[in-house]
Design a protein around this motif. Structure first.
Motif, PDB file in Angstrom:
ATOM      1  N   PHE A 143       0.735  -1.256   0.005  1.00 35.13           N
ATOM      2  CA  PHE A 143       0.309   0.119  -0.044  1.00 35.13           C
ATOM      3  C   PHE A 143       1.006   1.391   0.075  1.00 35.13           C
ATOM      4  CE2 PHE A 143      -2.099  -3.244   2.241  1.00 35.13           C
ATOM      5  CZ  PHE A 143      -3.267  -3.508   1.546  1.00 35.13           C
ATOM      6  N   PRO A 144       1.215   1.667  -1.202  1.00 36.08           N
ATOM      7  CA  PRO A 144       2.055   2.974  -1.144  1.00 36.08           C
ATOM      8  C   PRO A 144       1.491   4.190  -0.444  1.00 36.08           C
ATOM      9  CG  PRO A 144       1.076   2.697  -3.393  1.00 36.08           C
ATOM     10  CD  PRO A 144       0.776   1.315  -2.502  1.00 36.08           C
ATOM     11  N   PRO A 145       2.075   5.004   0.154  1.00 30.68           N
ATOM     12  CA  PRO A 145       1.404   5.979   0.842  1.00 30.68           C
ATOM     13  C   PRO A 145       0.773   7.004  -0.034  1.00 30.68           C
ATOM     14  CG  PRO A 145       3.965   6.674   0.342  1.00 30.68           C
ATOM     15  CD  PRO A 145       3.616   5.108   0.190  1.00 30.68           C
ATOM     16  N   ILE A 146      -0.398   7.274   0.360  1.00 29.47           N
ATOM     17  CA  ILE A 146      -1.345   8.091  -0.237  1.00 29.47           C
ATOM     18  C   ILE A 146      -1.463   9.305   0.335  1.00 29.47           C
ATOM     19  CG2 ILE A 146      -2.593   6.194  -1.732  1.00 29.47           C
ATOM     20  CD1 ILE A 146      -4.838   6.235   0.525  1.00 29.47           C
ATOM     21  N   CYS A 147      -2.004  10.373  -0.364  1.00 27.45           N
ATOM     22  CA  CYS A 147      -2.279  11.787   0.238  1.00 27.45           C
ATOM     23  C   CYS A 147      -3.656  11.730   1.129  1.00 27.45           C
ATOM     24  CB  CYS A 147      -2.732  12.678  -0.934  1.00 27.45           C
ATOM     25  SG  CYS A 147      -3.403  14.548  -0.519  1.00 27.45           S
ATOM     26  N   LEU A 148      -3.613  12.549   2.225  1.00 26.13           N
ATOM     27  CA  LEU A 148      -4.338  12.354   3.232  1.00 26.13           C
ATOM     28  C   LEU A 148      -5.697  13.039   2.824  1.00 26.13           C
ATOM     29  CD1 LEU A 148      -2.529  13.573   6.493  1.00 26.13           C
ATOM     30  CD2 LEU A 148      -3.210  10.946   5.971  1.00 26.13           C
ATOM     31  N   GLY A 149      -5.678  14.037   1.912  1.00 26.17           N
ATOM     32  CA  GLY A 149      -6.911  14.573   1.321  1.00 26.17           C
ATOM     33  C   GLY A 149      -7.394  14.000   0.213  1.00 26.17           C
TER      34      GLY A 149
ATOM     35  N   VAL B 271       1.648   9.695  -2.820  1.00 31.35           N
ATOM     36  CA  VAL B 271       2.754  10.667  -2.522  1.00 31.35           C
ATOM     37  C   VAL B 271       3.868  10.160  -1.899  1.00 31.35           C
ATOM     38  CG1 VAL B 271       1.147  12.804  -1.958  1.00 31.35           C
ATOM     39  CG2 VAL B 271       1.629  10.722  -0.144  1.00 31.35           C
ATOM     40  N   ALA B 272       4.866  10.796  -1.850  1.00 37.50           N
ATOM     41  CA  ALA B 272       6.415  10.071  -1.260  1.00 37.50           C
ATOM     42  C   ALA B 272       6.336   9.482  -0.159  1.00 37.50           C
ATOM     43  CB  ALA B 272       7.405  11.487  -1.725  1.00 37.50           C
ATOM     44  N   ALA B 273       5.735  10.454   0.806  1.00 37.66           N
ATOM     45  CA  ALA B 273       5.567   9.946   2.128  1.00 37.66           C
ATOM     46  C   ALA B 273       4.184   9.694   2.775  1.00 37.66           C
ATOM     47  CB  ALA B 273       6.742  10.759   2.913  1.00 37.66           C
ATOM     48  N   GLY B 274       4.113   8.676   3.706  1.00 37.03           N
ATOM     49  CA  GLY B 274       2.807   8.682   4.308  1.00 37.03           C
ATOM     50  C   GLY B 274       2.568   9.889   5.436  1.00 37.03           C
ATOM     51  N   GLY B 275       1.174  10.387   5.614  1.00 39.37           N
ATOM     52  CA  GLY B 275       0.995  11.328   6.511  1.00 39.37           C
ATOM     53  C   GLY B 275       1.159  12.666   5.726  1.00 39.37           C
TER      54      GLY B 275
ATOM     55  N   LEU C   1       0.115  15.732   2.608  1.00 39.37           N
ATOM     56  CA  LEU C   1      -0.878  15.924   1.272  1.00 39.37           C
ATOM     57  C   LEU C   1      -0.161  15.912   0.064  1.00 39.37           C
ATOM     58  CD1 LEU C   1      -2.624  18.738   3.148  1.00 39.37           C
ATOM     59  CD2 LEU C   1      -3.633  16.606   2.874  1.00 39.37           C
ATOM     60  N   CYS C   2      -0.785  15.802  -1.067  1.00 37.62           N
ATOM     61  CA  CYS C   2      -0.345  16.055  -2.270  1.00 37.62           C
ATOM     62  C   CYS C   2      -0.004  17.419  -2.489  1.00 37.62           C
ATOM     63  CB  CYS C   2      -0.865  15.370  -3.280  1.00 37.62           C
ATOM     64  SG  CYS C   2      -2.625  16.120  -3.862  1.00 37.62           S
TER      65      CYS C   2
ATOM     66  N   CYS D 196      -3.714  19.413  -2.858  1.00 37.06           N
ATOM     67  CA  CYS D 196      -4.174  19.589  -1.620  1.00 37.06           C
ATOM     68  C   CYS D 196      -3.599  20.586  -0.696  1.00 37.06           C
ATOM     69  CB  CYS D 196      -4.452  18.141  -0.862  1.00 37.06           C
ATOM     70  SG  CYS D 196      -5.742  16.937  -1.770  1.00 37.06           S
ATOM     71  N   TRP D 197      -2.405  20.545  -0.654  1.00 40.71           N
ATOM     72  CA  TRP D 197      -1.408  21.522   0.001  1.00 40.71           C
ATOM     73  C   TRP D 197      -1.888  22.906  -0.124  1.00 40.71           C
ATOM     74  CZ3 TRP D 197       0.376  21.439   4.821  1.00 40.71           C
ATOM     75  CH2 TRP D 197       1.014  20.623   5.246  1.00 40.71           C
ATOM     76  N   GLY D 198      -2.151  23.122  -1.682  1.00 42.08           N
ATOM     77  CA  GLY D 198      -2.455  24.454  -2.085  1.00 42.08           C
ATOM     78  C   GLY D 198      -3.594  24.916  -1.649  1.00 42.08           C
ATOM     79  N   GLU D 199      -4.758  24.009  -1.279  1.00 43.76           N
ATOM     80  CA  GLU D 199      -5.778  24.281  -0.906  1.00 43.76           C
ATOM     81  C   GLU D 199      -6.053  24.653   0.548  1.00 43.76           C
ATOM     82  OE1 GLU D 199      -8.167  21.343  -4.002  1.00 43.76           O
ATOM     83  OE2 GLU D 199      -8.657  21.400  -1.792  1.00 43.76           O
ATOM     84  N   VAL D 200      -4.921  24.178   1.340  1.00 44.27           N
ATOM     85  CA  VAL D 200      -5.120  24.450   2.896  1.00 44.27           C
ATOM     86  C   VAL D 200      -4.688  25.914   3.173  1.00 44.27           C
ATOM     87  CG1 VAL D 200      -4.402  23.653   5.031  1.00 44.27           C
ATOM     88  CG2 VAL D 200      -4.624  21.981   3.291  1.00 44.27           C
TER      89      VAL D 200
END
Ligand SMILES: [Zn+2]
Length: 263
Positions: A26-32, A37-41, A43-44, A47-51
């Motif tokens: 299960f590769p790490p996926i964006c929380l949003g 994504v590269a690392a668990g926990g 955002l891509c 998604c970061w751009g929206e926070v």
């Protein structure tokens, strides 16, 4: 080696293998949005751009950002016109975009795995409160709702913030005695009526709360009616100071409109 020690070793080896297998299959996926994504926990990028993180300068009481710096300890006109039932509130992010999806996933899709991540943002936004708070009290669910939903998202967040900050997690400090209807879709006044007298500090918890700095934890601050009702009840029980820490906050509409356009 004792049997118990041996068992512990086998258990931790098993956990090690399981962790390895998880990241392999299960590769790490964006929380949003669940994109890879590269690392668990994390955002891509999109998604970061929206926070929209809530940052200083902000109103010393409500934690709602000011458009311009009004100086240390400045209080917004909205708070001066109508002082809240608690002393201070802070939220990590505006309830919008990816942050809104995160809050809804935690609440409606049983994504309790999100709580530790959201709690990190909350601990950062609420660091002044947490430095001084005696306990974290999640907004309680009515017992019947807890039975159908099986978990309380506010308690999940409070427990995770407690783990990060070291402040005590005290969910038994308040209970919900009135079965309120969900606040979604209600107007400001209706929300107040809905949650009035909804909470109680049980007799056995009164001693624990007296003279303490209590920090209420909730997932989303909408009109503030729920946390105000809980704050009033904690104040009656003798709490000395009451703070509110939420993951997200619905910002007053005019704040966004007044945000300066990028040059
Ligand atoms: Zn994403």
């Amino acid at each position: 080696m004792h049997v118990a020690d041996r068992l512990m070793k086998i258990k931790s080896a098993g956990r090690f293998l399981a962790d390895g297998a998880t990241s392999l299959f299960f590769p790490p996926i964006c929380l949003g949005c669940r994109r890879i994504v590269a690392a668990g926990g994390t955002l891509c990028g999109s998604c970061w751009g929206e926070v929209h993180f809530l940052e200083q300068p902000w109103c010393a009481v409500s934690g709602v950002p000011f458009v311009m710096d009004m100086g240390e300890g400045a209080i917004s006109p909205a708070v001066m016109a109508s002082p809240p039932a608690y002393d201070r509130s802070r939220a990590a992010v505006a309830y919008d975009g990816a942050a809104r999806r995160l809050a809804q996933s935690l609440k409606y899709q049983d994504r309790t795995d999100l709580a530790p991540w959201l709690a990190r943002w909350m601990a950062r936004a609420g660091r002044e409160i947490l430095a001084d708070a005696d306990m974290l009290v999640p907004v309680p669910l009515h017992r019947q709702r807890f039975l159908t939903r099986r978990f309380n998202q506010s308690a999940e967040l409070a427990r995770a913030v407690a783990r990060i900050s070291g402040v005590a997690f005290v969910p038994e400090a308040a209970i919900r005695i009135k079965k309120t209807v969900p606040q979604v879709g209600l107007k400001s006044k209706e929300r107040e009526d809905n949650v009035r007298a909804a909470f109680k500090v049980p007799d056995r918890a009164a001693e624990r709360v007296r003279d303490q700095h209590v920090c209420i934890v909730d997932d989303v601050y909408t009109t503030g009616a729920t946390v105000a009702a809980l704050a009033t009840c904690l104040r009656k029980a003798g709490a000395r100071e009451i703070s509110v820490l939420t993951f997200a906050r619905v910002l007053p509409g005019d704040f966004r409109r007044e945000r300066p356009a990028p040059i």
